[in-house]
Design a protein around this motif. Structure first.
Motif, PDB file in Angstrom:
ATOM      1  N   UNK A   2    -106.387  38.508  41.579  1.00 56.53           N
ATOM      2  CA  UNK A   2    -106.817  37.606  42.641  1.00 56.53           C
ATOM      3  C   UNK A   2    -106.737  38.360  43.956  1.00 56.53           C
ATOM      4  N   UNK A   3    -107.882  38.588  44.566  1.00 59.84           N
ATOM      5  CA  UNK A   3    -107.930  39.206  45.889  1.00 59.84           C
ATOM      6  C   UNK A   3    -107.861  38.077  46.909  1.00 59.84           C
ATOM      7  N   UNK A   4    -106.915  38.190  47.835  1.00 58.99           N
ATOM      8  CA  UNK A   4    -106.679  37.096  48.766  1.00 58.99           C
ATOM      9  C   UNK A   4    -106.160  37.644  50.089  1.00 58.99           C
ATOM     10  N   UNK A   5    -105.742  36.731  50.965  1.00 57.43           N
ATOM     11  CA  UNK A   5    -105.076  37.094  52.211  1.00 57.43           C
ATOM     12  C   UNK A   5    -104.104  35.983  52.578  1.00 57.43           C
ATOM     13  N   UNK A  48    -102.045  35.128  30.252  1.00 54.73           N
ATOM     14  CA  UNK A  48    -102.473  36.232  31.111  1.00 54.73           C
ATOM     15  C   UNK A  48    -101.568  36.299  32.330  1.00 54.73           C
ATOM     16  N   UNK A  49    -101.462  37.483  32.863  1.00 52.25           N
ATOM     17  CA  UNK A  49    -100.714  37.709  34.094  1.00 52.25           C
ATOM     18  C   UNK A  49    -101.702  37.756  35.245  1.00 52.25           C
ATOM     19  N   UNK A  50    -101.262  37.302  36.400  1.00 54.31           N
ATOM     20  CA  UNK A  50    -102.103  37.355  37.593  1.00 54.31           C
ATOM     21  C   UNK A  50    -101.496  38.366  38.565  1.00 54.31           C
ATOM     22  N   UNK A  51    -102.317  39.305  38.987  1.00 52.65           N
ATOM     23  CA  UNK A  51    -101.917  40.232  40.037  1.00 52.65           C
ATOM     24  C   UNK A  51    -102.636  39.784  41.303  1.00 52.65           C
ATOM     25  N   UNK A  52    -101.857  39.443  42.319  1.00 55.33           N
ATOM     26  CA  UNK A  52    -102.450  39.027  43.583  1.00 55.33           C
ATOM     27  C   UNK A  52    -102.413  40.196  44.556  1.00 55.33           C
ATOM     28  N   UNK A  53    -103.566  40.496  45.141  1.00 54.95           N
ATOM     29  CA  UNK A  53    -103.669  41.625  46.059  1.00 54.95           C
ATOM     30  C   UNK A  53    -104.153  41.127  47.416  1.00 54.95           C
ATOM     31  N   UNK A  54    -103.382  41.443  48.447  1.00 56.78           N
ATOM     32  CA  UNK A  54    -103.737  41.097  49.821  1.00 56.78           C
ATOM     33  C   UNK A  54    -104.724  42.145  50.326  1.00 56.78           C
ATOM     34  N   UNK A  55    -105.952  41.717  50.611  1.00 56.47           N
ATOM     35  CA  UNK A  55    -106.993  42.671  51.016  1.00 56.47           C
ATOM     36  C   UNK A  55    -106.690  43.322  52.358  1.00 56.47           C
ATOM     37  N   UNK A  56    -105.815  42.726  53.155  1.00 52.07           N
ATOM     38  CA  UNK A  56    -105.480  43.300  54.461  1.00 52.07           C
ATOM     39  C   UNK A  56    -104.526  44.483  54.352  1.00 52.07           C
TER      40      UNK A  56
END
Length: 81
Positions: A5-8, A30-38
Motif C-alpha cells: 500500500x503506497x500512502x502518505x 497476506x501481509x501488507x507493506x505500507x510505504x510512505x511515498x514522501x
C-alpha cells in the motif's frame, strides 16, 4: 502473496484503503507493506496524485478510491492461479 500500500500521512483515502485491506486479511492470508511515498523521491514523483495505490505481487491493482470487491477478485485470481 505480497500486498503493498503506497500512502502518505494524513490521507483519508489511505486510511480507508488500510481498512479495506485489514478486512480482506480476515478472508485471505497476506501481509501488507505500507510505504510512505514522501520517504522516496521516486515514489513521490510516480504516485503523488494517485495515492493510495494497492499493488499485489508487483502489479498495480487500484488507486485513489479503493474498492473491496476489486481487491478481493484480484486476490482470488492470484490464489487460484
Amino acid at each position: 502473496m505480497k500486498v503493498t500500500l503506497y500512502s502518505k500521512v494524513d490521507c483519508g483515502l489511505c486510511e480507508k484503503a488500510k481498512t479495506v485491506l485489514q478486512e480482506l486479511q480476515r478472508e485471505f492470508s497476506f501481509e501488507v507493506e505500507e510505504i510512505d511515498i514522501y520517504k522516496d523521491d521516486r515514489l513521490l514523483e510516480k504516485y503523488q496524485l494517485m495515492i493510495p495505490v494497492v499493488e499485489i505481487d508487483g502489479e498495480e491493482i487500484e488507486y485513489g478510491m479503493i474498492h473491496k470487491d476489486v481487491i478481493r477478485k484480484r486476490l482470488l485470481h492470484k490464489l487460484n492461479g
